[in-house]
Design a protein around this motif. Structure first.
Motif, PDB file in Angstrom:
ATOM      1  N   GLY A  44      19.892 -10.214  -0.411  1.00  0.00           N
ATOM      2  CA  GLY A  44      18.926 -11.305  -0.318  1.00  0.00           C
ATOM      3  C   GLY A  44      19.534 -12.656  -0.014  1.00  0.00           C
ATOM      4  O   GLY A  44      18.806 -13.622   0.255  1.00  0.00           O
ATOM      5  N   GLY A  45      20.847 -12.758  -0.063  1.00  0.00           N
ATOM      6  CA  GLY A  45      21.496 -14.029   0.246  1.00  0.00           C
ATOM      7  C   GLY A  45      21.331 -14.403   1.717  1.00  0.00           C
ATOM      8  O   GLY A  45      21.251 -13.534   2.593  1.00  0.00           O
ATOM      9  N   LEU A  46      21.267 -15.709   1.974  1.00  0.00           N
ATOM     10  CA  LEU A  46      21.148 -16.239   3.327  1.00  0.00           C
ATOM     11  C   LEU A  46      22.450 -16.918   3.713  1.00  0.00           C
ATOM     12  O   LEU A  46      23.071 -17.601   2.885  1.00  0.00           O
ATOM     13  N   ARG A  47      22.851 -16.738   4.952  1.00  0.00           N
ATOM     14  CA  ARG A  47      24.078 -17.353   5.464  1.00  0.00           C
ATOM     15  C   ARG A  47      23.740 -18.209   6.676  1.00  0.00           C
ATOM     16  O   ARG A  47      23.078 -17.741   7.606  1.00  0.00           O
ATOM     17  N   VAL A  48      24.187 -19.442   6.659  1.00  0.00           N
ATOM     18  CA  VAL A  48      24.015 -20.340   7.798  1.00  0.00           C
ATOM     19  C   VAL A  48      25.402 -20.741   8.276  1.00  0.00           C
ATOM     20  O   VAL A  48      26.201 -21.280   7.504  1.00  0.00           O
ATOM     21  N   ASN A  49      25.692 -20.419   9.525  1.00  0.00           N
ATOM     22  CA  ASN A  49      27.022 -20.661  10.097  1.00  0.00           C
ATOM     23  C   ASN A  49      28.119 -20.054   9.230  1.00  0.00           C
ATOM     24  O   ASN A  49      29.201 -20.630   9.060  1.00  0.00           O
ATOM     25  N   GLY A  50      27.832 -18.913   8.656  1.00  0.00           N
ATOM     26  CA  GLY A  50      28.817 -18.144   7.903  1.00  0.00           C
ATOM     27  C   GLY A  50      28.897 -18.458   6.429  1.00  0.00           C
ATOM     28  O   GLY A  50      29.495 -17.696   5.664  1.00  0.00           O
ATOM     29  N   GLU A  67       0.820  -1.206   0.000  1.00  0.00           N
ATOM     30  CA  GLU A  67       0.000   0.000   0.000  1.00  0.00           C
ATOM     31  C   GLU A  67       0.855   1.258   0.000  1.00  0.00           C
ATOM     32  O   GLU A  67       0.364   2.355   0.256  1.00  0.00           O
ATOM     33  N   VAL A  68       2.148   1.087  -0.283  1.00  0.00           N
ATOM     34  CA  VAL A  68       3.087   2.206  -0.366  1.00  0.00           C
ATOM     35  C   VAL A  68       3.910   2.040  -1.642  1.00  0.00           C
ATOM     36  O   VAL A  68       3.979   0.941  -2.216  1.00  0.00           O
ATOM     37  N   PRO A  69       4.547   3.117  -2.138  1.00  0.00           N
ATOM     38  CA  PRO A  69       5.364   3.010  -3.347  1.00  0.00           C
ATOM     39  C   PRO A  69       6.493   1.990  -3.193  1.00  0.00           C
ATOM     40  O   PRO A  69       6.889   1.638  -2.077  1.00  0.00           O
ATOM     41  N   LEU A  70       7.003   1.543  -4.326  1.00  0.00           N
ATOM     42  CA  LEU A  70       8.011   0.483  -4.329  1.00  0.00           C
ATOM     43  C   LEU A  70       9.224   0.830  -3.474  1.00  0.00           C
ATOM     44  O   LEU A  70       9.804  -0.049  -2.836  1.00  0.00           O
ATOM     45  N   GLU A  71       9.621   2.089  -3.439  1.00  0.00           N
ATOM     46  CA  GLU A  71      10.783   2.484  -2.640  1.00  0.00           C
ATOM     47  C   GLU A  71      10.623   2.052  -1.188  1.00  0.00           C
ATOM     48  O   GLU A  71      11.571   1.580  -0.554  1.00  0.00           O
ATOM     49  N   GLN A  72       9.396   2.217  -0.649  1.00  0.00           N
ATOM     50  CA  GLN A  72       9.138   1.778   0.718  1.00  0.00           C
ATOM     51  C   GLN A  72       8.741   0.302   0.771  1.00  0.00           C
ATOM     52  O   GLN A  72       9.111  -0.414   1.706  1.00  0.00           O
ATOM     53  N   ALA A  73       8.004  -0.155  -0.228  1.00  0.00           N
ATOM     54  CA  ALA A  73       7.511  -1.533  -0.215  1.00  0.00           C
ATOM     55  C   ALA A  73       8.634  -2.555  -0.313  1.00  0.00           C
ATOM     56  O   ALA A  73       8.487  -3.690   0.155  1.00  0.00           O
ATOM     57  N   ALA A  74       9.770  -2.169  -0.899  1.00  0.00           N
ATOM     58  CA  ALA A  74      10.878  -3.116  -1.049  1.00  0.00           C
ATOM     59  C   ALA A  74      11.408  -3.610   0.285  1.00  0.00           C
ATOM     60  O   ALA A  74      12.089  -4.640   0.345  1.00  0.00           O
ATOM     61  N   ILE A  75      11.059  -2.925   1.378  1.00  0.00           N
ATOM     62  CA  ILE A  75      11.489  -3.379   2.700  1.00  0.00           C
ATOM     63  C   ILE A  75      10.926  -4.762   3.021  1.00  0.00           C
ATOM     64  O   ILE A  75      11.408  -5.457   3.922  1.00  0.00           O
ATOM     65  N   ILE A  76       9.910  -5.187   2.261  1.00  0.00           N
ATOM     66  CA  ILE A  76       9.361  -6.531   2.469  1.00  0.00           C
ATOM     67  C   ILE A  76      10.437  -7.595   2.239  1.00  0.00           C
ATOM     68  O   ILE A  76      10.391  -8.667   2.859  1.00  0.00           O
ATOM     69  N   LEU A  77      11.430  -7.310   1.396  1.00  0.00           N
ATOM     70  CA  LEU A  77      12.505  -8.291   1.171  1.00  0.00           C
ATOM     71  C   LEU A  77      13.295  -8.548   2.448  1.00  0.00           C
ATOM     72  O   LEU A  77      13.403  -9.708   2.879  1.00  0.00           O
ATOM     73  N   PRO A  78      13.862  -7.522   3.108  1.00  0.00           N
ATOM     74  CA  PRO A  78      14.546  -7.829   4.382  1.00  0.00           C
ATOM     75  C   PRO A  78      13.599  -8.293   5.476  1.00  0.00           C
ATOM     76  O   PRO A  78      14.003  -9.058   6.361  1.00  0.00           O
TER      77      PRO A  78
END
Length: 235
Positions: A91-97, A54-65
């Motif tokens: 967007g990458g995920l790290r498990v135990n580094g 419900e907000v512009p993409l600049e703010q909506a992109a926070i859904i990624l983090p």
């Protein structure tokens, strides 16, 4: 297949195609927000959630983090306490580094000032090495799989359900309290802050993020700002 249980306002849909593509197709068709397309394979957990910002993409992109924090909280609740999960800005995920899957975002618009009709965030998580991964293991010591990191008791359906619950919780906190609690949580999980990084043609020291989670890269002359919305793909 194990029955999946999602929180209110969310519902699952199994698919045979790539879940991000499936979710984007369903979003274009006008599905309700909260649809979770999923494909649980022998070696990989793949899923994608449809959102209606419900907000512009600049703010909506926070859904990624936000989805990244949701994943960390979900795995943290199910995995042994010694398993550490961190989040890369991209967007990458790290498990135990080590690198272990990633999150990606797609929307109907790439214009930061536009209000998206829909936004999809996908999760791809390797559970066991594929044959190709096993052959390449010696050449990619920085990559791992979930079960190789002591998480063999984490059942993919339960992890997917938990990811949905924790992500929905963080979406609610963002809507109620703004970005402050999101920043506070993310800073404790961020991977690579203070280290050299390259993104979008710029390189330098990763200083952190701005109020909209744009990446701040400091080189010898200036500080570059890479908007978070630049990570959002379009179909």
């Amino acid at each position: 297949m194990t029955e999946l249980t999602f929180p209110p306002l969310m519902h699952g849909e199994a698919c045979t195609a790539d879940p991000m593509d499936h979710a984007a197709m369903r979003a274009v068709q006008g599905c309700d927000a909260g649809l979770i397309a999923h494909r649980l394979g022998a070696n990989t957990l793949e899923a994608a959630i449809v959102f209606a910002p419900e907000v512009p993409l600049e703010q909506a992109a926070i859904i990624l983090p936000l989805c990244g924090i949701g994943f960390q909280n979900a795995l943290g609740a199910l995995a042994p306490p010694e398993v550490a999960v961190h989040l890369e800005w991209g967007g990458g995920l790290r498990v135990n580094g080590a690198s272990c899957g990633r999150l990606q975002a797609m929307s109907d618009t790439g214009d930061p000032s536009a209000l998206p009709d829909w936004l999809v965030v996908s999760l791809s998580l390797p559970l066991w090495p594929s044959d190709d991964d096993a052959d390449a293991a010696g050449h990619a010591p920085d990559r791992t799989t979930l079960y190789a990191e002591g998480c063999a008791d984490v059942e993919p359906p339960r992890l997917l359900e938990a990811w949905a619950r924790h992500t929905l919780n963080w979406i609610g906190r963002w809507e109620d309290a703004g970005t402050k609690p999101v920043h506070a949580e993310w800073r404790g999980l961020a991977h690579g802050v203070g280290e050299d990084a390259r993104q979008g043609g710029s390189s330098g020291t990763f200083l952190g993020v701005d109020e909209h989670f744009g990446m701040l890269l400091r080189d010898a002359e200036t500080t570059h700002l890479i908007p978070l919305s630049s990570l959002v793909r379009t179909p």
